[in-house]
Design a protein around this motif. Structure first.
Motif, PDB file in Angstrom:
ATOM      1  N   PRO A 247       6.922   8.070  -8.971  1.00  0.00           N
ATOM      2  CA  PRO A 247       6.598   6.765  -9.584  1.00  0.00           C
ATOM      3  C   PRO A 247       7.601   5.673  -9.207  1.00  0.00           C
ATOM      4  O   PRO A 247       7.259   4.489  -9.197  1.00  0.00           O
ATOM      5  CB  PRO A 247       6.640   7.063 -11.087  1.00  0.00           C
ATOM      6  CG  PRO A 247       6.354   8.522 -11.184  1.00  0.00           C
ATOM      7  CD  PRO A 247       7.009   9.145  -9.977  1.00  0.00           C
ATOM      8  N   LYS A 248       8.811   6.073  -8.873  1.00  0.00           N
ATOM      9  CA  LYS A 248       9.838   5.081  -8.526  1.00  0.00           C
ATOM     10  C   LYS A 248       9.487   4.307  -7.262  1.00  0.00           C
ATOM     11  O   LYS A 248       9.946   3.183  -7.076  1.00  0.00           O
ATOM     12  CB  LYS A 248      11.192   5.772  -8.368  1.00  0.00           C
ATOM     13  CG  LYS A 248      11.762   6.335  -9.668  1.00  0.00           C
ATOM     14  CD  LYS A 248      13.132   6.943  -9.434  1.00  0.00           C
ATOM     15  CE  LYS A 248      13.707   7.488 -10.741  1.00  0.00           C
ATOM     16  NZ  LYS A 248      15.054   8.086 -10.537  1.00  0.00           N
ATOM     17  N   ILE A 249       8.701   4.930  -6.387  1.00  0.00           N
ATOM     18  CA  ILE A 249       8.343   4.264  -5.135  1.00  0.00           C
ATOM     19  C   ILE A 249       7.485   3.034  -5.404  1.00  0.00           C
ATOM     20  O   ILE A 249       7.410   2.114  -4.585  1.00  0.00           O
ATOM     21  CB  ILE A 249       7.641   5.251  -4.183  1.00  0.00           C
ATOM     22  CG1 ILE A 249       8.586   6.412  -3.853  1.00  0.00           C
ATOM     23  CG2 ILE A 249       7.212   4.573  -2.883  1.00  0.00           C
ATOM     24  CD1 ILE A 249       7.993   7.445  -2.918  1.00  0.00           C
ATOM     25  N   ARG A 250       6.845   2.982  -6.579  1.00  0.00           N
ATOM     26  CA  ARG A 250       6.049   1.800  -6.917  1.00  0.00           C
ATOM     27  C   ARG A 250       6.905   0.547  -7.005  1.00  0.00           C
ATOM     28  O   ARG A 250       6.401  -0.572  -6.920  1.00  0.00           O
ATOM     29  CB  ARG A 250       5.333   2.019  -8.245  1.00  0.00           C
ATOM     30  CG  ARG A 250       4.251   3.085  -8.193  1.00  0.00           C
ATOM     31  CD  ARG A 250       3.649   3.332  -9.554  1.00  0.00           C
ATOM     32  NE  ARG A 250       2.621   4.371  -9.510  1.00  0.00           N
ATOM     33  CZ  ARG A 250       2.053   4.908 -10.583  1.00  0.00           C
ATOM     34  NH1 ARG A 250       2.426   4.495 -11.791  1.00  0.00           N
ATOM     35  NH2 ARG A 250       1.133   5.844 -10.456  1.00  0.00           N
ATOM     36  N   LEU A 251       8.211   0.743  -7.179  1.00  0.00           N
ATOM     37  CA  LEU A 251       9.110  -0.408  -7.230  1.00  0.00           C
ATOM     38  C   LEU A 251       9.075  -1.191  -5.914  1.00  0.00           C
ATOM     39  O   LEU A 251       9.358  -2.383  -5.892  1.00  0.00           O
ATOM     40  CB  LEU A 251      10.547   0.058  -7.521  1.00  0.00           C
ATOM     41  CG  LEU A 251      10.780   0.691  -8.903  1.00  0.00           C
ATOM     42  CD1 LEU A 251      12.203   1.220  -9.006  1.00  0.00           C
ATOM     43  CD2 LEU A 251      10.509  -0.333 -10.002  1.00  0.00           C
ATOM     44  N   LEU A 252       8.725  -0.500  -4.823  1.00  0.00           N
ATOM     45  CA  LEU A 252       8.624  -1.176  -3.524  1.00  0.00           C
ATOM     46  C   LEU A 252       7.564  -2.270  -3.557  1.00  0.00           C
ATOM     47  O   LEU A 252       7.780  -3.382  -3.066  1.00  0.00           O
ATOM     48  CB  LEU A 252       8.302  -0.156  -2.436  1.00  0.00           C
ATOM     49  CG  LEU A 252       8.080  -0.702  -1.017  1.00  0.00           C
ATOM     50  CD1 LEU A 252       9.333  -1.397  -0.513  1.00  0.00           C
ATOM     51  CD2 LEU A 252       7.665   0.416  -0.061  1.00  0.00           C
ATOM     52  N   ALA A 253       6.410  -1.943  -4.165  1.00  0.00           N
ATOM     53  CA  ALA A 253       5.336  -2.936  -4.275  1.00  0.00           C
ATOM     54  C   ALA A 253       5.788  -4.112  -5.120  1.00  0.00           C
ATOM     55  O   ALA A 253       5.512  -5.281  -4.801  1.00  0.00           O
ATOM     56  CB  ALA A 253       4.092  -2.297  -4.870  1.00  0.00           C
ATOM     57  N   GLY A 254       6.513  -3.821  -6.212  1.00  0.00           N
ATOM     58  CA  GLY A 254       7.024  -4.899  -7.051  1.00  0.00           C
ATOM     59  C   GLY A 254       8.027  -5.761  -6.331  1.00  0.00           C
ATOM     60  O   GLY A 254       8.052  -6.991  -6.478  1.00  0.00           O
ATOM     61  N   ALA A 255       8.870  -5.125  -5.507  1.00  0.00           N
ATOM     62  CA  ALA A 255       9.872  -5.881  -4.754  1.00  0.00           C
ATOM     63  C   ALA A 255       9.211  -6.802  -3.744  1.00  0.00           C
ATOM     64  O   ALA A 255       9.637  -7.960  -3.557  1.00  0.00           O
ATOM     65  CB  ALA A 255      10.824  -4.918  -4.046  1.00  0.00           C
TER      66      ALA A 255
ATOM     67  N   VAL B  23       0.844  -1.206   0.000  1.00  0.00           N
ATOM     68  CA  VAL B  23       0.000   0.000   0.000  1.00  0.00           C
ATOM     69  C   VAL B  23       0.875   1.251   0.000  1.00  0.00           C
ATOM     70  O   VAL B  23       0.599   2.227  -0.729  1.00  0.00           O
ATOM     71  CB  VAL B  23      -0.936  -0.002   1.227  1.00  0.00           C
ATOM     72  CG1 VAL B  23      -1.647   1.349   1.349  1.00  0.00           C
ATOM     73  CG2 VAL B  23      -1.960  -1.118   1.106  1.00  0.00           C
ATOM     74  N   LEU B  24       1.944   1.245   0.812  1.00  0.00           N
ATOM     75  CA  LEU B  24       2.855   2.381   0.863  1.00  0.00           C
ATOM     76  C   LEU B  24       3.505   2.632  -0.500  1.00  0.00           C
ATOM     77  O   LEU B  24       3.630   3.778  -0.946  1.00  0.00           O
ATOM     78  CB  LEU B  24       3.934   2.139   1.910  1.00  0.00           C
ATOM     79  CG  LEU B  24       5.009   3.225   2.072  1.00  0.00           C
ATOM     80  CD1 LEU B  24       4.356   4.532   2.521  1.00  0.00           C
ATOM     81  CD2 LEU B  24       6.058   2.788   3.073  1.00  0.00           C
ATOM     82  N   GLY B  25       3.909   1.554  -1.172  1.00  0.00           N
ATOM     83  CA  GLY B  25       4.532   1.684  -2.482  1.00  0.00           C
ATOM     84  C   GLY B  25       3.584   2.259  -3.518  1.00  0.00           C
ATOM     85  O   GLY B  25       3.951   3.145  -4.299  1.00  0.00           O
ATOM     86  N   LEU B  26       2.337   1.784  -3.518  1.00  0.00           N
ATOM     87  CA  LEU B  26       1.357   2.273  -4.485  1.00  0.00           C
ATOM     88  C   LEU B  26       0.987   3.726  -4.207  1.00  0.00           C
ATOM     89  O   LEU B  26       0.882   4.555  -5.127  1.00  0.00           O
ATOM     90  CB  LEU B  26       0.119   1.386  -4.457  1.00  0.00           C
ATOM     91  CG  LEU B  26       0.317  -0.066  -4.932  1.00  0.00           C
ATOM     92  CD1 LEU B  26      -0.974  -0.852  -4.755  1.00  0.00           C
ATOM     93  CD2 LEU B  26       0.779  -0.101  -6.381  1.00  0.00           C
ATOM     94  N   ALA B  27       0.781   4.054  -2.920  1.00  0.00           N
ATOM     95  CA  ALA B  27       0.423   5.426  -2.571  1.00  0.00           C
ATOM     96  C   ALA B  27       1.586   6.375  -2.844  1.00  0.00           C
ATOM     97  O   ALA B  27       1.395   7.482  -3.377  1.00  0.00           O
ATOM     98  CB  ALA B  27       0.007   5.499  -1.099  1.00  0.00           C
ATOM     99  N   GLY B  28       2.787   5.937  -2.480  1.00  0.00           N
ATOM    100  CA  GLY B  28       3.950   6.780  -2.717  1.00  0.00           C
ATOM    101  C   GLY B  28       4.202   6.987  -4.198  1.00  0.00           C
ATOM    102  O   GLY B  28       4.632   8.052  -4.637  1.00  0.00           O
ATOM    103  N   GLY B  29       3.922   5.954  -4.991  1.00  0.00           N
ATOM    104  CA  GLY B  29       4.100   6.073  -6.429  1.00  0.00           C
ATOM    105  C   GLY B  29       3.151   7.069  -7.052  1.00  0.00           C
ATOM    106  O   GLY B  29       3.460   7.691  -8.076  1.00  0.00           O
TER     107      GLY B  29
END
Length: 218
Positions: A154-162, A143-149
């Motif tokens: 947009p790079k924060i979305r990589l957290l969700a992928g990781a 959720v943090l990765g998607l919201a941050g992205g």
């Protein structure tokens, strides 16, 4: 004699025999019928303090993994491995299988399932089990990765992928790096953490496994 529910594969190798499941009702009867029964709980000490099967021994999975051969040398032919859901117990069974213990059982439904079936358990301070904490941490990070992205970069979305990649790897290898990390957090530490001496050397030697030799955990 009550027969355990088990599944076996003819092609399974001796070092890693197929999953052998034991239902809670059968384990209850085994406590009465078999003097050589050893029940090993591979959850963390904190989880064990919260709820455990009376008479079981707490040998957390990391400790079991470090001293597998020494532990296997102390076990007889009737070993039941338990955890919260069965995943960690199955990892322990595979490790013991590699050390020559090919007849260990994994309790279906884990400790909660045994308690729900009316088994004799010891209850302590309520805590979230480790697997529930892992789900919360993984979900929160996604959720943090998607919201941050969306709102930061947009790079924060990589957290969700990781996190997704990590969970996939965890399922494929039947391991959990996140769980190991969370288990080391202060709130998951028991007042007295098991050691080689307190966890493994407390087990009765295989030739000495009697009702008098098996000390029940209170």
């Amino acid at each position: 004699m009550t027969r355990p529910s088990a599944s076996a594969s003819p092609s399974a190798s001796p070092a890693a025999p197929s999953v052998t499941a034991l239902d809670p009702q059968t384990l209850q009867s085994w406590f009465q019928e078999h003097k050589d029964l050893v029940v090993i709980d591979v959850r963390s000490a904190a989880e064990f303090e919260s709820l455990h099967i009376r008479g079981s021994y707490n040998v957390p999975l990391p400790l079991l993994s470090e001293h597998t051969d020494e532990l296997a040398a102390r076990l007889g032919s009737r070993v039941v491995l338990v955890c919260q859901s069965g995943a960690r117990a199955e990892q322990a069974r595979q490790r013991l299988g590699g050390a020559g213990i090919g007849t260990a059982y994994v309790l279906t439904g884990g400790v909660p399932g045994f308690a729900a079936a009316g088994g004799d358990v010891v209850r302590g301070k309520a805590r979230w089990d480790l697997e529930r904490q892992v789900r919360l941490a993984a979900g929160s990070l996604v959720v943090l990765g998607l919201a941050g992205g969306k709102f930061v970069s947009p790079k924060i979305r990589l957290l969700a992928g990781a996190i997704g990649t990590g969970l996939t790897f965890s399922a494929a290898t039947n391991t959990c790096a996140m769980g190991q990390a969370i288990s080391a957090m202060p709130w998951n530490r028991a007042a007295k953490e098991p050691t080689r001496e307190s966890a493994i050397l407390q087990l009765p030697a295989a030739v000495e496994q009697t009702d008098q030799g098996r000390t029940q955990a209170a």
